[in-house]
Write a protein that holds these residues in place. Structure first.
Motif, short mmCIF file in Angstrom:
data_model
loop_
_atom_site.label_atom_id
_atom_site.label_comp_id
_atom_site.label_asym_id
_atom_site.label_seq_id
_atom_site.Cartn_x
_atom_site.Cartn_y
_atom_site.Cartn_z
N THR A 70 -1.86 0.32 -8.88
CA THR A 70 -2.97 -0.55 -8.02
C THR A 70 -2.96 -2.16 -7.84
O THR A 70 -2.93 -2.80 -7.58
CB THR A 70 -3.95 0.26 -8.10
OG1 THR A 70 -3.82 1.57 -7.51
CG2 THR A 70 -4.84 0.00 -6.87
N ALA A 73 0.76 -1.66 -0.08
CA ALA A 73 0.37 0.13 -0.22
C ALA A 73 0.98 1.25 0.24
O ALA A 73 0.78 2.27 -0.82
CB ALA A 73 -1.02 -0.43 0.96
N VAL A 97 2.72 1.36 -3.89
CA VAL A 97 1.67 1.97 -4.73
C VAL A 97 0.55 3.43 -3.84
O VAL A 97 1.51 4.35 -5.11
CB VAL A 97 0.32 1.05 -4.21
CG1 VAL A 97 -0.79 1.79 -5.58
CG2 VAL A 97 0.89 -0.21 -4.79
#
Length: 204
Positions: A160, A37, A40
């Motif tokens: 993503t 996360a 990204v």
């Protein structure tokens, strides 16, 4: 408006999907499911900033200052070489789900720092995102920011999908030697990029 947006998405994807240091690192971390996360987020945020700079006309300013591309070039060569050699060393170790280069060492700060370095110290990012996308955006006049929004959307979709989608393949990589092969491919890819960057004329 929609035409500009679609053109930005198309050109953004055509540039971002190509194998590079940033994509390779995100793929590796995605396969490991380590700090995906924040990495990204860094990749997307960096692209949005660079795209905005290109659409705003920063490319022309950078082109007038030859020292900036030179510093970025050799800084990028150093970063790519270091990361490539680390992957090559990891490829010589016993194959496990977690390669030796990252096992029990790098925390979230180090992972994010690596992502930032592979993004901001790579001159190809500036050539593609700031100069090429920025130049293309001028063709759309008043709608150039819609073009930039399309390019930013392509980054959001790609990073993503790559980061979180890679984790689905982790189960098939538990066989001995799987990560040695992956790290070997990563090492060759990154070191070839370093050589290509070192021999690339600054005037390009």
């Amino acid at each position: 408006m929609l035409t500009s947006l679609a053109a930005g998405i198309a050109l953004g994807l055509s540039l971002i999907v190509a194998i590079g240091a940033q994509n390779t690192y995100l793929l590796q971390q995605g396969l490991l499911r380590r700090y995906v996360a924040p990495i990204v987020a860094v990749c997307i945020a960096s692209d949005v900033v660079l795209i905005a700079c290109g659409v705003a006309g920063l490319g022309a300013v950078v082109a007038d200052r030859p020292m900036l591309p030179a510093l970025a070039k050799w800084g990028g060569v150093a970063v790519l070489t270091g990361y490539g050699l680390r992957a090559a060393w990891s490829a010589t170790r016993a194959g496990t789900l977690e390669p030796a280069a990252v096992r029990g060492a790098a925390g979230p700060a180090a992972a994010v720092g690596t992502a930032l370095a592979l993004t901001w110290l790579n001159p190809h990012v500036y050539l593609d995102t700031v100069l090429l996308l920025g130049t293309a955006a001028t063709r759309y006049g008043a709608y150039r920011w819609w073009f930039g929004a399309g390019a930013a959307l392509s980054s959001l979709l790609w990073f993503t999908a790559l980061g979180f989608g890679a984790g689905r393949l982790a189960g098939v990589l538990r066989r001995p030697g799987a990560w040695r092969l992956i790290n070997g491919v990563i090492a060759v890819t990154i070191l070839l990029l370093a050589v290509r960057l070192a021999t690339m004329p600054l005037g390009r």
